[in-house]
Structures are given as structure tokens and as C-alpha cells.
Design a protein around this motif. Structure first.
Motif: not given
Length: 203
Positions: A76-83, A90-101
């Protein structure tokens, strides 16, 4: 959150911005920080601005907290026009905490951009100035006596001494010192510096 939950105390202070380069880019229309993604907490899925869903969701313990780590497919990320505006890998990764925080963090970051929050935060300069004066001039951090009653009396006398010192400074026209810029404020982008750092505090 612990202060509000356990002691019914609401802390007012600037929240640190996200650490990704997408945040340092100023959260412009050409960059996609975590806030640009839609999180479905029930399905444990994240949708990117391009409409693609994440392929991995994992909760991993890190020191004294738990982080949620999400990643998208290379397909999905490879051909994305806004990559280039989203990730440098090569791909997007996200890190966040539990929902309340996570939700509280984003809510506070949005609130601190409002004029109402900035006006409220101005009070902190005066509070920090009073604490600094009590510590540096009156040795507030160390009790001269044993026992809570005597320590409480010392605090009361310290408050009275500060009031007398301020009255003297007012009557003699002593100039006020500028409040230093805190370490947290110094780390914020120049266009997001809080107005609290511009206030003055008594010597």
C-alpha cells in the motif's frame, strides 16, 4: 492523568509535540503526523489519509508503560502518491499509547493553541517565581525543625517573609526579573512558544 484521577488536580503545562519529523515539519498539509490518521480502537485498525488500513497492531511493554505499534503494508505504501510526505521508509509505522492517554494528549495539544489556555498558563510564571524566591532566598526545600507542626510554621513564616520582601520591592521600585525560558519551552518550535515564557516574575 494520575493527578486528576487520584487527587482531583488538573495540571496545566505545555505538552511536548510529537517526535516524528512529520511533526517537526509544522504539521502542514504536506506532512502526516499521527493525528492525521484515523484510529478504530474497537477493531484495532488505523486508517491512513489515503484510505488504507494498517496490517499490524501490537501492544508492547516499554519500561513503565505500554505502547501500541502499528504498521502498514509495503504494497500500500510503495505506490502511494504522498509517500514522501508520510514516511521515509518502505512503509509507515506509528507508535502511540492506550486510548485514554492518547486522546488526552491530543486534546491538550489542541487546547494549548487557544488564547484561553495561554491566558490561563500565564499564572504559572507567577507561581514558579514565588517557588523560586522561597527556595533561593528562604531555603524552603529544607526544614529547620523536626515535626510537621514546626515545619508548617516555617512554611507560614516563609510566606510572610516573601510578602514583606515583595512589599519592600514595590515601595522601592525594584525592577522585576524576566522569567527564564523553561527546558520544555525551549524544545518547542519557534512559532509555538507559549506566551507564559514572556511573562515577568518577581526577584
Amino acid at each position: 492523568m494520575a493527578a486528576r484521577r487520584n487527587h482531583s488536580v488538573e495540571l496545566v503545562g505545555p505538552m511536548m509535540p510529537g517526535t516524528g519529523w512529520q511533526n517537526r515539519a509544522g504539521a502542514s498539509a504536506t506532512s502526516f503526523p499521527v493525528g492525521a490518521f484515523t484510529i478504530d480502537w474497537d477493531r484495532q485498525t488505523v486508517t491512513c489519509p489515503g484510505g488504507k488500513d494498517s496490517t499490524r497492531w501490537a501492544r508492547e511493554p516499554v519500561r513503565d508503560k505500554v505502547e501500541i505499534r502499528v504498521q502498514f503494508s509495503k504494497t500500500d505504501c510503495g505506490p502511494c502518491q504522498v509517500k514522501d510526505s508520510c514516511t521515509r521508509g518502505p512503509r509507515r509505522k506509528l507508535t502511540f499509547q492506550d486510548r485514554d492517554i492518547h486522546e488526552v494528549l491530543h486534546q491538550r495539544r489542541a487546547e494549548q493553541e487557544t488564547d484561553e489556555w495561554k491566558e490561563r498558563y500565564k499564572m504559572r510564571a507567577g507561581v514558579e517565581g514565588a517557588i523560586s524566591q522561597a527556595v533561593n532566598r528562604c531555603g524552603l526545600r529544607r526544614s529547620r525543625y523536626r515535626g510537621l507542626a514546626k515545619t508548617s510554621l516555617q512554611h507560614q513564616l516563609t510566606g510572610a517573609a516573601i510578602n514583606l520582601a515583595r512589599i519592600d520591592a514595590h515601595l522601592t521600585g525594584a525592577p522585576r526579573a524576566h522569567t527564564r525560558t523553561s527546558h520544555f519551552a525551549a524544545l518547542r518550535p519557534a512559532d509555538q512558544t507559549t506566551s507564559g515564557a514572556k511573562q515577568t516574575a518577581p526577584n
